[in-house]
Design an enzyme around this catalytic site. Structure first.
Site, PDB file in Angstrom:
ATOM      1  N   GLY A 140      56.147  50.401  33.031  1.00  0.00           N
ATOM      2  CA  GLY A 140      56.375  51.240  34.219  1.00  0.00           C
ATOM      3  C   GLY A 140      57.486  52.241  33.963  1.00  0.00           C
ATOM      4  O   GLY A 140      58.241  52.117  32.994  1.00  0.00           O
ATOM      5  N   LYS A 162      51.822  36.192  29.886  1.00  0.00           N
ATOM      6  CA  LYS A 162      52.837  35.550  30.733  1.00  0.00           C
ATOM      7  C   LYS A 162      52.875  36.121  32.150  1.00  0.00           C
ATOM      8  O   LYS A 162      52.997  35.392  33.117  1.00  0.00           O
ATOM      9  CB  LYS A 162      54.224  35.680  30.078  1.00  0.00           C
ATOM     10  CG  LYS A 162      54.411  34.694  28.918  1.00  0.00           C
ATOM     11  CD  LYS A 162      55.681  34.956  28.139  1.00  0.00           C
ATOM     12  CE  LYS A 162      56.904  34.509  28.896  1.00  0.00           C
ATOM     13  NZ  LYS A 162      58.134  34.693  28.062  1.00  0.00           N
ATOM     14  N   ASN A 174      55.022  32.039  39.645  1.00  0.00           N
ATOM     15  CA  ASN A 174      56.316  32.243  40.313  1.00  0.00           C
ATOM     16  C   ASN A 174      56.133  32.909  41.669  1.00  0.00           C
ATOM     17  O   ASN A 174      56.758  32.522  42.667  1.00  0.00           O
ATOM     18  CB  ASN A 174      57.229  33.133  39.454  1.00  0.00           C
ATOM     19  CG  ASN A 174      57.714  32.395  38.215  1.00  0.00           C
ATOM     20  OD1 ASN A 174      57.800  31.179  38.193  1.00  0.00           O
ATOM     21  ND2 ASN A 174      58.023  33.154  37.166  1.00  0.00           N
ATOM     22  N   ALA A 225      46.355  41.643  41.943  1.00  0.00           N
ATOM     23  CA  ALA A 225      45.545  42.683  41.315  1.00  0.00           C
ATOM     24  C   ALA A 225      44.733  42.037  40.206  1.00  0.00           C
ATOM     25  O   ALA A 225      45.239  41.756  39.127  1.00  0.00           O
ATOM     26  CB  ALA A 225      46.446  43.757  40.737  1.00  0.00           C
ATOM     27  N   TYR A 247      44.380  39.744  28.126  1.00  0.00           N
ATOM     28  CA  TYR A 247      44.365  40.339  29.469  1.00  0.00           C
ATOM     29  C   TYR A 247      43.308  39.649  30.327  1.00  0.00           C
ATOM     30  O   TYR A 247      43.588  39.183  31.426  1.00  0.00           O
ATOM     31  CB  TYR A 247      44.060  41.827  29.337  1.00  0.00           C
ATOM     32  CG  TYR A 247      44.075  42.602  30.628  1.00  0.00           C
ATOM     33  CD1 TYR A 247      45.254  42.764  31.358  1.00  0.00           C
ATOM     34  CD2 TYR A 247      42.913  43.204  31.118  1.00  0.00           C
ATOM     35  CE1 TYR A 247      45.273  43.511  32.537  1.00  0.00           C
ATOM     36  CE2 TYR A 247      42.932  43.946  32.284  1.00  0.00           C
ATOM     37  CZ  TYR A 247      44.099  44.098  32.986  1.00  0.00           C
ATOM     38  OH  TYR A 247      44.109  44.837  34.151  1.00  0.00           O
ATOM     39  N   THR A 291      40.379  53.124  37.370  1.00  0.00           N
ATOM     40  CA  THR A 291      40.988  53.990  38.382  1.00  0.00           C
ATOM     41  C   THR A 291      41.819  55.054  37.683  1.00  0.00           C
ATOM     42  O   THR A 291      42.380  54.798  36.614  1.00  0.00           O
ATOM     43  CB  THR A 291      41.863  53.136  39.323  1.00  0.00           C
ATOM     44  OG1 THR A 291      41.041  52.151  39.938  1.00  0.00           O
ATOM     45  CG2 THR A 291      42.518  53.983  40.417  1.00  0.00           C
ATOM     46  N   ARG A 335      44.276  54.957  27.634  1.00  0.00           N
ATOM     47  CA  ARG A 335      43.087  54.991  28.491  1.00  0.00           C
ATOM     48  C   ARG A 335      42.334  56.290  28.290  1.00  0.00           C
ATOM     49  O   ARG A 335      42.907  57.309  27.927  1.00  0.00           O
ATOM     50  CB  ARG A 335      43.481  54.862  29.957  1.00  0.00           C
ATOM     51  CG  ARG A 335      43.997  53.512  30.240  1.00  0.00           C
ATOM     52  CD  ARG A 335      44.135  53.266  31.701  1.00  0.00           C
ATOM     53  NE  ARG A 335      44.220  51.842  31.894  1.00  0.00           N
ATOM     54  CZ  ARG A 335      43.177  51.049  31.967  1.00  0.00           C
ATOM     55  NH1 ARG A 335      41.963  51.534  31.912  1.00  0.00           N
ATOM     56  NH2 ARG A 335      43.348  49.751  32.088  1.00  0.00           N
TER      57      ARG A 335
END
Ligand code: UDP
Length: 327
Positions: free
Chosen positions: A37, A92, A100, A115, A146, A176, A187
Site C-alpha cells: 500500500g 499470513k 486476529n 475481501a 494467495y 477490478t 496486473r
C-alpha cells in the site's frame, strides 16, 4: 458516529473504501503495513477529525481502542507478481491476519466483511462462475499462496460465524481496475497502460485468448457497501460480467492511448486461468446491484489518472516518509 476498521487501507481498494466510508459519515480507522500500500492513496484524509491511520501488520495481534461497528479486511498482496515476491506474508495475512481480526470482531461485537476473490475458483471448469462452484485450484502452484490463503480465510470466517455467531460477510472480488492501482504491480491493465506511456510494446502472455471481466472500482465499492449492510452471510460475487480476451484488451488499450507500439507475446504464467467471468445473479437479487460503468468509460478515467502522474510516480517511487503523516 459509526466506527469502521479498514485493513489494507492504503491499497487500491482499501483507499477507495476509506473515501466511501468518510463520505457516508463514519469514523474510519485505517490500518496498513505499507508493504504494497501507499500513504499517498489516503494522504488527503489525514487532516480529517474522523480519520486515523495505524501503521500495523494485522498478521500480528491487532489492538483497537474504543468501540467498533464494522471491520473490512482488505489487507493482502493481490497481484501475481506481489504474491510471488512476498509469498509468506500473503499466506499470513489471509490466515493469521483474518484470525486476529475475527477475534477482534468477536470481542467488539463488530460485523466483519472479508475481501475474498475469484481466485478461489482457480482455473475454472464452470463458466461463468456461480458462488456454488467449489473451484479448481492448484495448492502448490505459484498462485497457491494467495488462492489457498483466501480459501482458508473463507473457511475460518464461516467457522466464526457458525461457531461464535460473529456477523460476517464475504465478497468474492473479480478483476477490478481504476485510479490508484500501482503501475508496477504486474496486473494487466497497469502493465499495458504503463507500457503505452513509456513507448514500449504491450506484452500479452500466452496467445491472448484467455479471458477476464473487468469491473470499474466505483461499481465494486458500491457492491461491497451494499453487501456489508445486507444480512447475507455467504459469499457473493461482485464483478462485471463483460468478458473480453486479453488480446482484444491489448487492442483496446492501444486505441485508448493512441500508442503506435504493437503487441508482443510472452509465455503464459503457470496456472494462469483460461477464462473468468462472474455469475452475478446473487448480487442482483440480494443486493439489487449490478455494474453501471462501461469498460470504455472506466478505462478513460483510469488512463487519465495514469497520464497525470508525475515523472517520479511514473518511475514508481514507492516509499513515502511515514513521519510526515503522524498527527
Ligand atoms: N497479462 C498479460 N500481460 C501482462 C500482464 C498480464 O497478458 O503484462 C495477462 C495474464 O497472464 C492474465 C491476464 O492478463 O491472463 C490478467 O492478469 P492479471 O495479473 O491482471 O490478473 P489475474 O486475473 O491473472 O489475477
Amino acid at each position: 458516529m459509526k466506527r469502521v476498521l479498514i485493513t489494507g487501507a492504503a491499497g487500491f481498494l482499501g483507499s477507495h473504501l476509506c473515501d466511501r466510508f468518510i463520505k457516508e459519515g463514519y469514523h474510519v480507522i485505517a490500518m496498513d503495513n505499507l508493504i504494497t500500500g501507499r500513504l499517498k492513496n489516503i494522504e488527503h484524509l489525514f487532516q480529517l477529525e474522523n480519520f486515523e491511520f495505524h501503521n500495523h501488520d494485522v498478521s500480528n495481534y491487532v489492538h483497537v481502542s474504543g468501540e467498533l461497528d464494522y471491520i473490512l479486511h482488505f489487507a493482502s498482496p493481490a497481484s501475481p507478481i506481489d504474491y510471488l515476491k512476498i509469498p509468506i506474508q500473503t499466506l499470513k495475512v489471509g490466515s493469521l491476519g483474518t484470525h486476529n481480526l475475527l477475534g477482534l470482531a468477536r470481542v467488539k461485537g463488530a460485523r466483519m466483511l472479508i475481501a475474498s476473490t475469484s481466485e478461489v475458483y482457480g482455473d475454472p471448469e464452470v463458466h461463468p462462475q456461480p458462488e456454488e462452484y467449489w473451484g479448481h485450484v492448484n495448492p502448490i502452484g505459484p498462485r497457491g499462496v494467495y488462492d489457498e490463503a483466501k480459501r482458508f480465510q473463507e473457511a475460518i470466517t464461516m467457522a466464526y460465524h457458525r461457531f461464535h455467531g460473529v456477523e460476517t460477510r464475504i465478497v468474492r472480488i473479480f478483476n477490478t481496475y481504476g485510479p490508484r492501482m500501482r503501475l508496477n504491480d504486474g496486473r494487466v491493465l497497469p502493465a499495458f497502460i504503463g507500457q503505452a506511456l513509456r513507448g514500449e510494446d504491450l506484452t500479452v502472455f500466452g496467445d491472448g485468448t484467455q479471458t477476464r471481466s473487468f469491473c470499474y472500482v466505483d461499481d465494486l465499492i458500491e457492491g461491497i457497501y451494499r453487501l456489508l449492510h445486507s444480512n447475507y452471510p455467504e459469499p457473493v460475487n461482485v464483478g462485471n460480467p463483460d468478458e473480453i480476451t486479453i488480446g482484444e484488451f491489448a487492442e483496446e488499450i492501444i486505441k485508448l492511448t493512441g500508442t503506435d507500439q504493437k503487441v508482443i507475446y510472452k509465455p503464459l504464467p503457470e496456472n494462469d486461468p483460461k477464462k473468468r467471468r462472474p455469475n452475478i445473479d446473487k448480487a442482483k437479487t440480494i443486493l439489487d446491484w449490478e455494474p453501471k460503468v462501461s469498460r470504455s468509460e472506466g478505462l478513460k478515467i483510469t488512463y487519465n489518472y495514469f497520464r497525470n502522474l508525475s515523472e517520479a510516480e511514473l518511475s514508481e517511487v514507492d516509499h513515502y516518509e511515514f513521519d510526515k503523516f503522524i498527527k
